[in-house]
Design a protein around this motif. Structure first.
Motif, PDB file in Angstrom:
ATOM      1  N   LYS A  43     -31.767 -15.171 139.809  1.00 56.02           N
ATOM      2  CA  LYS A  43     -32.694 -14.055 139.986  1.00 56.02           C
ATOM      3  C   LYS A  43     -32.297 -13.222 141.202  1.00 56.02           C
ATOM      4  O   LYS A  43     -32.305 -11.982 141.154  1.00 56.02           O
ATOM      5  N   HIS A  44     -31.942 -13.884 142.312  1.00 56.07           N
ATOM      6  CA  HIS A  44     -31.516 -13.172 143.518  1.00 56.07           C
ATOM      7  C   HIS A  44     -30.244 -12.374 143.242  1.00 56.07           C
ATOM      8  O   HIS A  44     -30.125 -11.200 143.630  1.00 56.07           O
ATOM      9  N   ILE A  45     -29.295 -13.027 142.581  1.00 51.49           N
ATOM     10  CA  ILE A  45     -28.006 -12.386 142.316  1.00 51.49           C
ATOM     11  C   ILE A  45     -28.185 -11.163 141.421  1.00 51.49           C
ATOM     12  O   ILE A  45     -27.565 -10.116 141.650  1.00 51.49           O
ATOM     13  N   GLU A  46     -29.042 -11.284 140.426  1.00 48.72           N
ATOM     14  CA  GLU A  46     -29.288 -10.146 139.530  1.00 48.72           C
ATOM     15  C   GLU A  46     -29.912  -8.986 140.295  1.00 48.72           C
ATOM     16  O   GLU A  46     -29.569  -7.813 140.050  1.00 48.72           O
ATOM     17  N   ALA A  47     -30.812  -9.279 141.230  1.00 51.48           N
ATOM     18  CA  ALA A  47     -31.434  -8.230 142.041  1.00 51.48           C
ATOM     19  C   ALA A  47     -30.391  -7.526 142.894  1.00 51.48           C
ATOM     20  O   ALA A  47     -30.423  -6.293 143.051  1.00 51.48           O
TER      21      ALA A  47
END
Length: 252
Positions: A43-47
């Motif tokens: 989720k962090h990486i996608e953001a």
């Protein structure tokens, strides 16, 4: 100089699991780089990806230059970079090697000060570049990502403190061996010409000296001692670690 080492089971190497020969197996500590890579969730990486743009840097390219203003942060997705700092007398210290799954340049974006180090690609690198303004906006809107970034910084600070303690507690030879072991466990890559269980890390003797907080002459003596103990075998621009378990025991 090209450093090469026999790898081990359960050790994360550039995102891949590499097995250690049975006779060399022994639980090894989790490296700070491995801890950082597990900090950022999908989720962090996608953001981060949505907030920036993908970019590539050929080997030898400077991604961040010491003394410049912070205009962006970079999330590494492929390849390795080295972080170095230069003293007023011209002495260059290797501060760290970073790889896929790690964020670089975030500290200057957070504190607004100029870059404290230079980041150079030691392989072809790919990553997500995010402007400083967009990065700060993202952190303000995503508390989970903010905590992940703080954990990353905390992990690196703890490691840095540990290195300072080791600098005063160990001889130059042990410090050199510890840095070599840490670099290999963090970022060792399979060296096909040495077989499936052999890893390599590219770093010069001068950079190794800077990372260990010692002189180049001390690095030469340390490598000679490791060779005498049959822990490493040296060749033209390369070092083979003969037994990672024994090297680990030597430095602990």
């Amino acid at each position: 100089m090209c450093f090469r080492v026999v790898a081990g089971e359960g050790v994360a190497v550039s995102g891949e699991a590499v097995s250690i020969p049975q006779e060399q197996r022994r639980p090894l500590r989790k490296t700070p780089a491995a801890a950082v890579r597990t900090t950022f969730s999908e989720k962090h990486i996608e953001a981060l990806r949505k907030s920036g743009f993908r970019k590539t840097w050929p080997k030898g390219t400077i991604l961040i230059r010491e003394g410049e203003r912070a205009e962006s942060v970079i999330f590494l997705e492929k390849g390795l970079v080295k972080t170095t700092a230069q003293a007023p007398n011209g002495y260059t210290s290797l501060l760290a090697i970073r790889g896929a799954g790690e964020l670089i340049g975030e500290v200057s974006c957070l504190d607004g000060r100029r870059r404290s180090a230079t980041v150079t690609a030691i392989q072809d690198v790919a990553g997500i570049a995010i402007t400083a303004e967009r990065f700060l906006t993202l952190l303000n809107s995503d508390s989970e990502l903010s905590f992940a970034v703080m954990r990353t910084i905390s992990t690196r600070l703890r490691h840095s403190d540990g290195q300072r303690v080791a600098s005063g507690a160990h001889t130059a030879g042990i410090r050199v061996a510890r840095v070599l072991l840490d670099l290999v466990l963090q970022y060792g890559e399979p060296a096909s010409d040495w077989g499936a269980d052999v890893l390599q890390v590219n770093v010069t003797q001068a950079e190794l000296a800077g990372a260990a907080g010692t002189s180049r002459e001390s690095v030469v003596r340390a490598l000679r001692e490791l060779t005498r103990r049959e822990l490493v075998a040296t060749g033209r621009k390369r070092i083979v670690v003969l037994n990672v378990r024994k090297l680990h025991a030597y430095v602990t």
